[in-house]
Design an enzyme around this catalytic site. Structure first.
Site, PDB file in Angstrom:
ATOM      1  N   GLN A  20       0.805  -1.223   0.000  1.00 28.43           N
ATOM      2  CA  GLN A  20       0.000   0.000   0.000  1.00 28.43           C
ATOM      3  C   GLN A  20       0.838   1.273   0.000  1.00 28.43           C
ATOM      4  O   GLN A  20       0.329   2.351  -0.290  1.00 28.43           O
ATOM      5  CB  GLN A  20      -0.911   0.016   1.225  1.00 28.43           C
ATOM      6  CG  GLN A  20      -1.945  -1.083   1.206  1.00 28.43           C
ATOM      7  CD  GLN A  20      -2.830  -1.034   2.434  1.00 28.43           C
ATOM      8  OE1 GLN A  20      -2.526  -1.650   3.438  1.00 28.43           O
ATOM      9  NE2 GLN A  20      -3.933  -0.322   2.355  1.00 28.43           N
ATOM     10  N   HIS A 123       1.735  -9.129   4.849  1.00 25.70           N
ATOM     11  CA  HIS A 123       0.517  -8.310   4.894  1.00 25.70           C
ATOM     12  C   HIS A 123      -0.170  -8.408   3.530  1.00 25.70           C
ATOM     13  O   HIS A 123      -0.056  -7.519   2.695  1.00 25.70           O
ATOM     14  CB  HIS A 123       0.896  -6.863   5.226  1.00 25.70           C
ATOM     15  CG  HIS A 123      -0.246  -5.948   5.567  1.00 25.70           C
ATOM     16  ND1 HIS A 123      -0.281  -5.207   6.723  1.00 25.70           N
ATOM     17  CD2 HIS A 123      -1.389  -5.636   4.902  1.00 25.70           C
ATOM     18  CE1 HIS A 123      -1.387  -4.469   6.753  1.00 25.70           C
ATOM     19  NE2 HIS A 123      -2.081  -4.707   5.657  1.00 25.70           N
ATOM     20  N   GLU A 169      -3.923  -9.818   9.746  1.00 25.95           N
ATOM     21  CA  GLU A 169      -5.335 -10.119   9.494  1.00 25.95           C
ATOM     22  C   GLU A 169      -5.567 -11.340   8.600  1.00 25.95           C
ATOM     23  O   GLU A 169      -6.171 -11.227   7.511  1.00 25.95           O
ATOM     24  CB  GLU A 169      -6.031  -8.914   8.857  1.00 25.95           C
ATOM     25  CG  GLU A 169      -6.034  -7.672   9.711  1.00 25.95           C
ATOM     26  CD  GLU A 169      -6.927  -6.569   9.159  1.00 25.95           C
ATOM     27  OE1 GLU A 169      -7.389  -6.679   8.011  1.00 25.95           O
ATOM     28  OE2 GLU A 169      -7.182  -5.594   9.889  1.00 25.95           O
ATOM     29  N   ASN A 300      -6.227  -5.165  15.312  1.00 23.28           N
ATOM     30  CA  ASN A 300      -6.664  -4.069  14.455  1.00 23.28           C
ATOM     31  C   ASN A 300      -8.120  -3.818  14.792  1.00 23.28           C
ATOM     32  O   ASN A 300      -8.970  -4.686  14.589  1.00 23.28           O
ATOM     33  CB  ASN A 300      -6.532  -4.438  12.977  1.00 23.28           C
ATOM     34  CG  ASN A 300      -5.083  -4.455  12.521  1.00 23.28           C
ATOM     35  OD1 ASN A 300      -4.173  -4.134  13.294  1.00 23.28           O
ATOM     36  ND2 ASN A 300      -4.861  -4.830  11.271  1.00 23.28           N
ATOM     37  N   GLU A 379      -3.656  -1.340  14.662  1.00 21.07           N
ATOM     38  CA  GLU A 379      -4.310  -0.428  13.715  1.00 21.07           C
ATOM     39  C   GLU A 379      -5.601   0.088  14.313  1.00 21.07           C
ATOM     40  O   GLU A 379      -6.349  -0.665  14.934  1.00 21.07           O
ATOM     41  CB  GLU A 379      -4.712  -1.125  12.406  1.00 21.07           C
ATOM     42  CG  GLU A 379      -3.644  -1.289  11.407  1.00 21.07           C
ATOM     43  CD  GLU A 379      -4.148  -1.950  10.118  1.00 21.07           C
ATOM     44  OE1 GLU A 379      -5.298  -1.676   9.685  1.00 21.07           O
ATOM     45  OE2 GLU A 379      -3.384  -2.744   9.559  1.00 21.07           O
ATOM     46  N   LYS A 440     -10.080   6.679  -0.708  1.00 26.36           N
ATOM     47  CA  LYS A 440     -10.382   6.437   0.710  1.00 26.36           C
ATOM     48  C   LYS A 440      -9.104   6.683   1.502  1.00 26.36           C
ATOM     49  O   LYS A 440      -8.137   5.932   1.378  1.00 26.36           O
ATOM     50  CB  LYS A 440     -10.831   4.981   0.848  1.00 26.36           C
ATOM     51  CG  LYS A 440     -11.392   4.605   2.189  1.00 26.36           C
ATOM     52  CD  LYS A 440     -11.813   3.130   2.137  1.00 26.36           C
ATOM     53  CE  LYS A 440     -12.550   2.708   3.390  1.00 26.36           C
ATOM     54  NZ  LYS A 440     -12.883   1.279   3.359  1.00 26.36           N
ATOM     55  N   TYR A 442      -6.830   7.592   5.047  1.00 25.28           N
ATOM     56  CA  TYR A 442      -6.755   7.392   6.499  1.00 25.28           C
ATOM     57  C   TYR A 442      -5.592   8.157   7.135  1.00 25.28           C
ATOM     58  O   TYR A 442      -5.465   8.192   8.346  1.00 25.28           O
ATOM     59  CB  TYR A 442      -6.480   5.918   6.812  1.00 25.28           C
ATOM     60  CG  TYR A 442      -7.605   4.938   6.647  1.00 25.28           C
ATOM     61  CD1 TYR A 442      -8.407   4.583   7.733  1.00 25.28           C
ATOM     62  CD2 TYR A 442      -7.847   4.312   5.426  1.00 25.28           C
ATOM     63  CE1 TYR A 442      -9.410   3.630   7.612  1.00 25.28           C
ATOM     64  CE2 TYR A 442      -8.854   3.354   5.287  1.00 25.28           C
ATOM     65  CZ  TYR A 442      -9.626   3.018   6.389  1.00 25.28           C
ATOM     66  OH  TYR A 442     -10.617   2.067   6.255  1.00 25.28           O
TER      67      TYR A 442
HETATM   68  C1  NOJ Z   1      -6.721  -3.349   7.621  1.00 23.99           C
HETATM   69  C2  NOJ Z   1      -5.501  -3.628   6.843  1.00 23.99           C
HETATM   70  O1  NOJ Z   1      -4.473  -4.165   7.599  1.00 23.99           O
HETATM   71  C3  NOJ Z   1      -5.042  -2.497   5.975  1.00 23.99           C
HETATM   72  O2  NOJ Z   1      -4.280  -3.033   4.953  1.00 23.99           O
HETATM   73  C4  NOJ Z   1      -6.235  -1.707   5.502  1.00 23.99           C
HETATM   74  O3  NOJ Z   1      -5.945  -0.798   4.493  1.00 23.99           O
HETATM   75  C5  NOJ Z   1      -6.847  -1.054   6.705  1.00 23.99           C
HETATM   76  N1  NOJ Z   1      -7.241  -2.063   7.668  1.00 23.99           N
HETATM   77  C6  NOJ Z   1      -7.998  -0.136   6.448  1.00 23.99           C
HETATM   78  O4  NOJ Z   1      -9.109  -0.827   6.001  1.00 23.99           O
END
Ligand code: NOJ
Length: 475
Positions: A20, A123, A169, A300, A379, A440, A442
């Site tokens: 990412q 990841h 996750e 998370n 997270e 989107k 963050y």
């Molecule tokens: C979970 C994930 O680990 C991450 O890759 C993702 O972009 C974020 N949460 C936001 O949804």
């Protein structure tokens, strides 16, 4: 409280993931991953927003500036992941000197600025070759390939990295890849594969934890789980049944395997009752799971799961189009549970409930069910459409308002005696949000992908700096 202190101080930081953030998808000898494949297949019907993560937010070329900026923001830790195909381009065998040099420099830069590296080995990005050859995590062969890759990571970076997580996750990865189908390998409502791939990932994780301990690596190793407390709505007919099924689906499969070293007692029973093939469950695996119990639990935390009885067929919905759609993030799993709505729910633009108390409930729930494990909030974040002013500055008051409530609940959990040892905002800076691309957001720092990936701290960056300054906690 556990006896384990993951650090001297409570860890405050931001999180990112390799695919990412890094970009540089084909620099040097980097190999081809499942997400490279997603971004670079022509007319990919699953790429509904037509987005490419090839450049992501160009961390590959900006990491020095980024880490320095995070240190200026008061962070004392930084969570990032390693890209398998940057380290071992073919997935197995020869290591990339360039890839290893890159991560060495990222780690050394963190240490130079006083940021504890919190490193995730995997990841979501696997070598595409293994997806093509045998279907990725569906096949137990990936367990050994992943194990070999993880050993390389420990060998190359274990002298300086003291905080590791094996997987990010595993459940959500399988959910999006096999149930929702919006992520590679794009299977839809393939629940059989969901169970199998979560299971295989947990076995792989245990192998790495066992190896870490047997080889006396200094530091701690955990896993990252996308936790959400399961709450049963009052009108539910069979509350216990619904709770147990939803809890297995959302939490206990992952947490029992990595923290108790056990296959959940109801897994085989519930799956058989619903007609699944359970031959992938092997109780001999519990020998490995017991030796592969994690040191801490990375959580998370974004939401809770509010459930009721399920009637009718399985339906899954997701919202990858943002505020133009009314679609919610939801699942009704035939005969198991249905996600429902409490009254007066506030939602983000992508249909997910915004419920900051979830973080407190999650910490409490995990601490009570799995006592003795330190918890790190690996997270937590709030997605919005950011609108910069003419200088690129974003006054993200909406993000700050939500994050402040989440942080207050984390601090309350500590005050109430729960062993939370860190909090990481998703995301440290803007990153590529998978199928939602750059829309989107963050981040605490804006990244302008149209202006040479310029970094501009948002208002939330300064808000978080202040939170950190006023909450220096010795562990
Ligand atoms: C979970 C994930 O680990 C991450 O890759 C993702 O972009 C974020 N949460 C936001 O949804």
């Amino acid at each position: 409280m556990s006896n384990v202190k993951l650090n001297d101080k409570f860890m405050w930081g931001g999180a990112i993931a390799a695919y990412q953030a890094e970009g540089g998808w084909n620099v040097d000898d980097k190999g081809y991953s499942n997400w490279d494949h997603f971004s670079n297949s022509d007319n990919n019907p699953f790429n509904i927003n037509n987005v490419s993560g090839n450049d992501a937010t160009d961390f590959y070329h900006h990491y020095k500036e980024d880490i320095k900026l995070l240190a200026e923001g008061g962070h004392n830790s930084f969570r990032f992941s390693l890209s398998w195909t940057r380290i071992i381009p073919e997935g197995v065998g020869k290591r990339s000197a360039a890839g290893i040099a890159f991560y060495n420099d990222v780690i050394n830069t963190c240490l130079k600025y006083g940021l504890e590296p919190n490193v995730t080995i995997h990841h979501y990005d696997i070598p595409q070759k293994f997806e093509d050859e045998f279907g990725g995590w569906k096949d137990k062969r990936l367990i050994d390939y992943y194990f070999d890759y993880a050993k390389v990571c420990l060998e190359e970076f274990g002298d300086r990295v003291k905080l590791w997580t094996t997987l990010n996750e595993p459940r959500f990865y399988s959910y999006c890849g096999y149930v929702m189908g919006n992520w590679p390998p794009h299977k839809h409502k393939d629940l059989q594969s969901y169970w199998e791939t979560v299971y295989n990932q947990l076995i792989a994780s245990a192998k790495v934890v066992k190896y870490f301990k047997e080889n006396n690596y200094e530091g701690y190793i955990g896993i990252v789980h996308d936790h959400g407390t399961v709450e049963v709505s009052p009108e539910t007919r069979d509350k216990e049944y619904v709770y147990n099924h939803a809890e297995l689906f959302f939490n206990s499969l992952v947490l029992d395997m990595c923290a108790k070293g056990k296959i959940p007692t109801n897994l085989e029973k519930f799956l058989k009752e619903s007609g699944y093939d359970t031959s992938f469950i092997n109780y001999q695996d519990e020998n490995l799971l017991k030796e592969g119990i994690v040191d801490f639990l990375g959580i998370n935390s974004y939401q809770r799961f509010y459930v009721t009885d399920s009637t009718g067929e399985t339906i899954v919905t997701h919202n990858n189009t943002g505020k133009k759609s009314n679609e919610k993030e939801s699942i009704k799993l035939k005969d198991w549970f249905d996600i429902t709505e409490p009254e007066h729910v506030s939602r983000n633009f992508w249909g997910r409930e915004v419920y900051p108390e979830a973080i407190y409930k999650g910490i409490k729930d995990v601490s009570e069910k799995y006592p003795g494990f330190p918890i790190v909030i690996t997270e937590n974040g709030h997605a919005v459409y950011d609108t910069p002013d003419e200088t690129g500055y974003v006054e993200d008051d909406d993000r700050i308002e939500v994050l402040q409530q989440f942080v207050d609940y984390v601090l309350k959990a500590r005050d109430d005696g729960y062993d939370v040892q860190g909090y990481f905002v998703w995301s440290a800076f803007d990153v590529w949000s998978w199928v939602n691309g750059y829309v989107k957001r963050y981040g605490l720092i804006r990244v302008d992908e149209n202006d040479n990936f310029k970094r501009i701290p948002k208002k939330s960056f300064y808000w978080f700096k202040d939170i950190i300054k006023t909450n220096q906690i010795t562990l």
